[in-house]
Enzyme design. Structure first.
Site, PDB file in Angstrom:
ATOM      1  N   HIS A  17     -28.147 -13.833  36.967  1.00  0.00           N
ATOM      2  CA  HIS A  17     -27.013 -12.943  36.685  1.00  0.00           C
ATOM      3  C   HIS A  17     -26.758 -12.927  35.176  1.00  0.00           C
ATOM      4  O   HIS A  17     -27.459 -13.596  34.409  1.00  0.00           O
ATOM      5  CB  HIS A  17     -25.783 -13.328  37.504  1.00  0.00           C
ATOM      6  CG  HIS A  17     -25.237 -14.703  37.241  1.00  0.00           C
ATOM      7  ND1 HIS A  17     -24.618 -15.041  36.063  1.00  0.00           N
ATOM      8  CD2 HIS A  17     -25.230 -15.825  37.996  1.00  0.00           C
ATOM      9  CE1 HIS A  17     -24.235 -16.301  36.110  1.00  0.00           C
ATOM     10  NE2 HIS A  17     -24.605 -16.810  37.276  1.00  0.00           N
ATOM     11  N   HIS A  20     -26.802 -16.044  32.929  1.00  0.00           N
ATOM     12  CA  HIS A  20     -28.104 -16.605  32.559  1.00  0.00           C
ATOM     13  C   HIS A  20     -28.728 -15.787  31.431  1.00  0.00           C
ATOM     14  O   HIS A  20     -29.288 -16.333  30.475  1.00  0.00           O
ATOM     15  CB  HIS A  20     -29.077 -16.585  33.747  1.00  0.00           C
ATOM     16  CG  HIS A  20     -28.554 -17.280  34.961  1.00  0.00           C
ATOM     17  ND1 HIS A  20     -28.443 -16.670  36.172  1.00  0.00           N
ATOM     18  CD2 HIS A  20     -28.095 -18.549  35.124  1.00  0.00           C
ATOM     19  CE1 HIS A  20     -27.941 -17.532  37.047  1.00  0.00           C
ATOM     20  NE2 HIS A  20     -27.719 -18.671  36.430  1.00  0.00           N
ATOM     21  N   CYS A 125     -21.777 -34.274  44.374  1.00  0.00           N
ATOM     22  CA  CYS A 125     -21.638 -32.828  44.629  1.00  0.00           C
ATOM     23  C   CYS A 125     -23.031 -32.238  44.832  1.00  0.00           C
ATOM     24  O   CYS A 125     -23.844 -32.252  43.909  1.00  0.00           O
ATOM     25  CB  CYS A 125     -20.929 -32.115  43.478  1.00  0.00           C
ATOM     26  SG  CYS A 125     -21.009 -30.304  43.663  1.00  0.00           S
ATOM     27  N   CYS A 128     -23.753 -29.446  42.169  1.00  0.00           N
ATOM     28  CA  CYS A 128     -24.060 -29.908  40.807  1.00  0.00           C
ATOM     29  C   CYS A 128     -25.313 -30.779  40.810  1.00  0.00           C
ATOM     30  O   CYS A 128     -25.884 -31.049  39.765  1.00  0.00           O
ATOM     31  CB  CYS A 128     -22.950 -30.778  40.232  1.00  0.00           C
ATOM     32  SG  CYS A 128     -21.399 -29.952  40.000  1.00  0.00           S
ATOM     33  N   CYS A 143     -15.217 -30.851  44.298  1.00  0.00           N
ATOM     34  CA  CYS A 143     -15.821 -30.728  42.973  1.00  0.00           C
ATOM     35  C   CYS A 143     -14.929 -29.886  42.077  1.00  0.00           C
ATOM     36  O   CYS A 143     -14.419 -28.846  42.497  1.00  0.00           O
ATOM     37  CB  CYS A 143     -17.188 -30.067  43.114  1.00  0.00           C
ATOM     38  SG  CYS A 143     -17.977 -29.786  41.531  1.00  0.00           S
ATOM     39  N   HIS A 146     -17.376 -26.718  41.045  1.00  0.00           N
ATOM     40  CA  HIS A 146     -17.546 -25.799  42.177  1.00  0.00           C
ATOM     41  C   HIS A 146     -16.307 -25.925  43.057  1.00  0.00           C
ATOM     42  O   HIS A 146     -16.315 -26.616  44.078  1.00  0.00           O
ATOM     43  CB  HIS A 146     -18.808 -26.130  42.962  1.00  0.00           C
ATOM     44  CG  HIS A 146     -20.042 -25.998  42.138  1.00  0.00           C
ATOM     45  ND1 HIS A 146     -20.636 -27.050  41.487  1.00  0.00           N
ATOM     46  CD2 HIS A 146     -20.773 -24.893  41.828  1.00  0.00           C
ATOM     47  CE1 HIS A 146     -21.677 -26.613  40.813  1.00  0.00           C
ATOM     48  NE2 HIS A 146     -21.784 -25.316  40.996  1.00  0.00           N
ATOM     49  N   LYS A 301     -14.560 -17.036  35.987  1.00  0.00           N
ATOM     50  CA  LYS A 301     -15.938 -17.312  35.596  1.00  0.00           C
ATOM     51  C   LYS A 301     -16.872 -16.537  36.510  1.00  0.00           C
ATOM     52  O   LYS A 301     -16.653 -16.435  37.698  1.00  0.00           O
ATOM     53  CB  LYS A 301     -16.234 -18.813  35.730  1.00  0.00           C
ATOM     54  CG  LYS A 301     -17.629 -19.133  35.210  1.00  0.00           C
ATOM     55  CD  LYS A 301     -18.114 -20.513  35.558  1.00  0.00           C
ATOM     56  CE  LYS A 301     -19.574 -20.646  35.146  1.00  0.00           C
ATOM     57  NZ  LYS A 301     -20.329 -21.564  35.963  1.00  0.00           N
ATOM     58  N   LYS A 304     -22.517 -17.507  40.762  1.00  0.00           N
ATOM     59  CA  LYS A 304     -23.053 -17.134  42.062  1.00  0.00           C
ATOM     60  C   LYS A 304     -22.160 -17.647  43.186  1.00  0.00           C
ATOM     61  O   LYS A 304     -21.983 -16.984  44.183  1.00  0.00           O
ATOM     62  CB  LYS A 304     -24.499 -17.616  42.205  1.00  0.00           C
ATOM     63  CG  LYS A 304     -24.677 -19.073  41.911  1.00  0.00           C
ATOM     64  CD  LYS A 304     -26.092 -19.386  41.468  1.00  0.00           C
ATOM     65  CE  LYS A 304     -26.159 -20.849  41.025  1.00  0.00           C
ATOM     66  NZ  LYS A 304     -27.149 -21.113  40.029  1.00  0.00           N
TER      67      LYS A 304
HETATM   68  N1  MSP Z   1     -30.663 -26.119  35.637  1.00  0.00           N
HETATM   69  C1  MSP Z   1     -29.507 -26.441  34.867  1.00  0.00           C
HETATM   70  C2  MSP Z   1     -29.879 -26.633  33.409  1.00  0.00           C
HETATM   71  C3  MSP Z   1     -30.935 -27.647  33.132  1.00  0.00           C
HETATM   72  S1  MSP Z   1     -31.347 -27.711  31.460  1.00  0.00           S
HETATM   73  C4  MSP Z   1     -32.323 -29.048  31.308  1.00  0.00           C
HETATM   74  C5  MSP Z   1     -28.478 -25.309  34.973  1.00  0.00           C
HETATM   75  N2  MSP Z   1     -28.914 -24.131  35.398  1.00  0.00           N
HETATM   76  S2  MSP Z   1     -27.999 -22.842  35.658  1.00  0.00           S
HETATM   77  O1  MSP Z   1     -28.913 -21.839  36.088  1.00  0.00           O
HETATM   78  O2  MSP Z   1     -26.921 -23.155  36.528  1.00  0.00           O
HETATM   79  O3  MSP Z   1     -27.345 -22.472  34.305  1.00  0.00           O
HETATM   80  C6  MSP Z   1     -28.108 -22.205  33.169  1.00  0.00           C
HETATM   81  C7  MSP Z   1     -27.233 -21.794  32.020  1.00  0.00           C
HETATM   82  O4  MSP Z   1     -26.574 -20.571  32.300  1.00  0.00           O
HETATM   83  C8  MSP Z   1     -26.146 -22.812  31.669  1.00  0.00           C
HETATM   84  O5  MSP Z   1     -26.165 -23.034  30.273  1.00  0.00           O
HETATM   85  C9  MSP Z   1     -24.875 -22.143  32.058  1.00  0.00           C
HETATM   86  O6  MSP Z   1     -23.814 -22.494  31.240  1.00  0.00           O
HETATM   87  C10 MSP Z   1     -25.251 -20.676  31.827  1.00  0.00           C
HETATM   88  N3  MSP Z   1     -24.333 -19.832  32.548  1.00  0.00           N
HETATM   89  C11 MSP Z   1     -24.228 -19.669  33.898  1.00  0.00           C
HETATM   90  N4  MSP Z   1     -23.149 -18.866  34.134  1.00  0.00           N
HETATM   91  C12 MSP Z   1     -22.550 -18.526  32.970  1.00  0.00           C
HETATM   92  C13 MSP Z   1     -21.533 -17.634  32.597  1.00  0.00           C
HETATM   93  N5  MSP Z   1     -20.796 -16.986  33.465  1.00  0.00           N
HETATM   94  N6  MSP Z   1     -21.348 -17.430  31.258  1.00  0.00           N
HETATM   95  C14 MSP Z   1     -22.160 -17.991  30.303  1.00  0.00           C
HETATM   96  N7  MSP Z   1     -23.113 -18.806  30.643  1.00  0.00           N
HETATM   97  C15 MSP Z   1     -23.186 -19.299  31.934  1.00  0.00           C
HETATM   98  O7  MSP Z   1     -27.324 -25.546  34.660  1.00  0.00           O
END
Ligand code: MSP
Length: 506
Positions: A17, A20, A125, A128, A143, A146, A301, A304
């Protein structure tokens, strides 16, 4: 000079999304900018494929974790070219080469005496994939990240990492390098984790099979965060066939991460590297969340689990890739949390991209076409305009050196606005009617061409597609910052008009 930038690796338990895409675009802006400076750049992104959450989703869907990972990793792989992210490699943690390297490093940590076997009991969790400390547990054992997710009470015999033994060295790191974590608020937060006292952490799981096997005890797999963090280091060993890039690019210049994963990166990661005798990354940059602003103005925020996701694919279909990239870093100051919405998206698109920048480009190219047959005049640049551009490149470089992505864009945009005022002040269409105004018209057109070229070279990291089109139309496709200085390109270049760069929406 080597420049190595990373994004977090994305979980494959759901589809990508905008949140990411946001981290990936931020890293891409820095990577492109440093390439323009002529540096030796390596940019890594990828997927985090092991662990409990992936195993759970796969089980619910009746497929193997590997099948789920393959399917969802493909979505992240496809996202990168779609958002014009120029990563040099895409790591998948299920890659056997990553796994072998994780085992090697973890074995070293074990052999260095930083690992022991113990009984673990704690609140865990599943979303997490993390055990929670007292302060991280919400009402009714839920959590805090979450919201509403019930924590499980877990007991198991595990291998432990002696995190507590690194407290002193971590304190020294933070005291000697206050810029190690930016911005400052995140540095303070990271420091408070350490000052709160560090407990040893469980490093393996015995209930789970979807992970990297512990080499000295194959009945266990590593806790997913140990395997995941190491991606930044392992990838360099196999990203290029037949060439190990570790010596060339390690230590990483920047890890870019969201604020939710600060503890892992600010505490676990440096301690792991210390335990393995590996040099630490130079800096970590922490950004905030993109929040969805609803009709009532409330912000939540985007995630997903909350199901309020702005689909980057839909946004790009409607506004284009560059517009998405631009908007995310213009609307929300990088580092802070900030609201995004389709309404403000449309407003910025219209007033800034279409009117201020797109119109400036079409007018400039049209006037050079009409008044000078598509040749940039051989004239001096305007002495009244030049001072406003004099330090622009240095300002942008200094800001991007501190990853002030939004501030740098603002400085560039001030010059876009300055050029619009300049057109109005000089009114070239008036000079064009008066044969005595030929000299002034030459100066104005050359200055506009140069101003537009300079801002566009600097905008390339934000708007790569538009910059390529426009620089080509200006007859000056060169992206290097060296040649971007206002007035550096000689007159005489051939220009051509282009269709609206940011067409008005129907
Ligand atoms: N797999 C772990 C990271 C491991 S790094 C060794 C993870 N993955 S994640 O897919 O959940 O998130 C990846 C990144 O996307 C994180 O830095 C997270 O902060 C970012 N984002 C996810 N949703 C977000 C927003 N709504 N806004 C900005 N960034 C956010 O965590």
């Amino acid at each position: 000079m080597a420049f190595y930038v990373t994004t977090p690796i994305y979980y494959v338990n759901a589809a990508p999304h905008l949140g990411h895409a946001y981290t990936a675009i931020a890293a891409d802006i820095l990577a492109r900018h440093h390439r323009q400076r002529g540096e030796d750049v390596f940019f890594l992104t990828g997927t985090d494929e092991h662990g409990e959450p992936v195993a759970r989703v796969a089980e619910a869907e009746g497929i193997t974790p590997k099948e789920l990972a393959d399917r969802n990793a493909r979505r992240f792989l496809d996202l990168m070219p779609r958002i014009n992210v120029s990563n040099d490699f895409f790591i998948r943690t299920s890659d056997p080469r990553h796994k072998a390297r994780v085992q090697e490093v973890m074995q070293r940590i074990h052999d260095n005496g930083h690992v022991y076997k113990g009984l673990y009991e704690g609140w865990y969790c599943p979303k997490c994939a993390d055990f929670k400390s007292e302060s991280e547990i919400g009402p009714g054992n839920t959590c805090l990240i979450h919201t509403g997710t019930q924590l499980d009470r877990e007991h198991e015999e595990n291998w432990f990492f002696r995190l507590s033994a690194f407290e002193g060295r971590l304190r020294d790191l933070y005291a000697s390098q206050p810029g190690w974590i930016a911005p400052r608020t995140r540095y303070n937060e990271a420091l408070s984790f350490i000052e709160g006292g560090l407990q040893d952490v469980s490093l393996s799981r015995s209930k789970l099979t979807w992970g990297v096997e512990v080499p000295w005890d194959p009945a266990h797999v590593f806790y997913v965060w140990f395997d995941a963090l190491l991606n930044y280091y392992t990838a360099l060993a196999f990203a290029r066939d037949g060439e190990d890039l570790t010596a060339r690019f390690w230590p990483a210049t920047y890890h870019l991460i969201g604020k939710d994963i600060l503890k892992f990166h600010a505490v676990f990661w440096p301690a792991m590297l210390m335990a393995a005798d590996i040099e630490l990354p130079r800096r970590e940059l922490i950004h905030g969340y993109l929040l969805m602003r609803d009709a009532s103005g409330a912000e939540t925020k985007m995630s997903k689990s909350l199901g309020n996701v702005l689909d980057p694919f839909e946004v790009m279909d409607r506004f284009g890739t560059d517009a998405l990239r631009y908007y995310c870093f213009r609307e929300v100051s990088f580092g802070q949390d900030g609201g995004v919405s389709t309404t403000t998206f449309g407003e910025r698109y219209e007033s800034e991209l279409a009117n201020e920048y797109g119109n400036l480009a079409s007018r400039t190219l049209a006037m050079i076409g009409r008044y000078r047959d598509g040749t940039v005049p051989h004239a001096e640049v305007d002495r009244e305009l030049a001072p406003d551009f004099e330090s622009l490149i240095e300002e942008v470089c200094a800001l991007l050196d501190r990853a002030e992505i939004t501030q740098a864009l603002e400085r560039i945009w001030q010059r876009v606005r300055r050029l619009n005022r300049y057109v109005e002040e000089r009114a070239p269409w008036v000079a064009a009617k008066d044969p005595a105004g030929a000299g002034e018209l030459d100066t104005t057109l050359r200055s506009l061409a140069e101003g537009l070229r300079t801002v566009t070279v600097l905008l390339h990291p934000y708007l790569p597609e538009t910059a390529a089109k426009l620089l080509d139309a200006l007859g000056a496709p060169e992206l290097a910052l060296d040649g971007a200085r206002f007035g550096a390109a000689p007159g005489g270049g051939t220009t051509r008009t282009v269709p609206q760069l940011f067409p008005k929406l129907a």
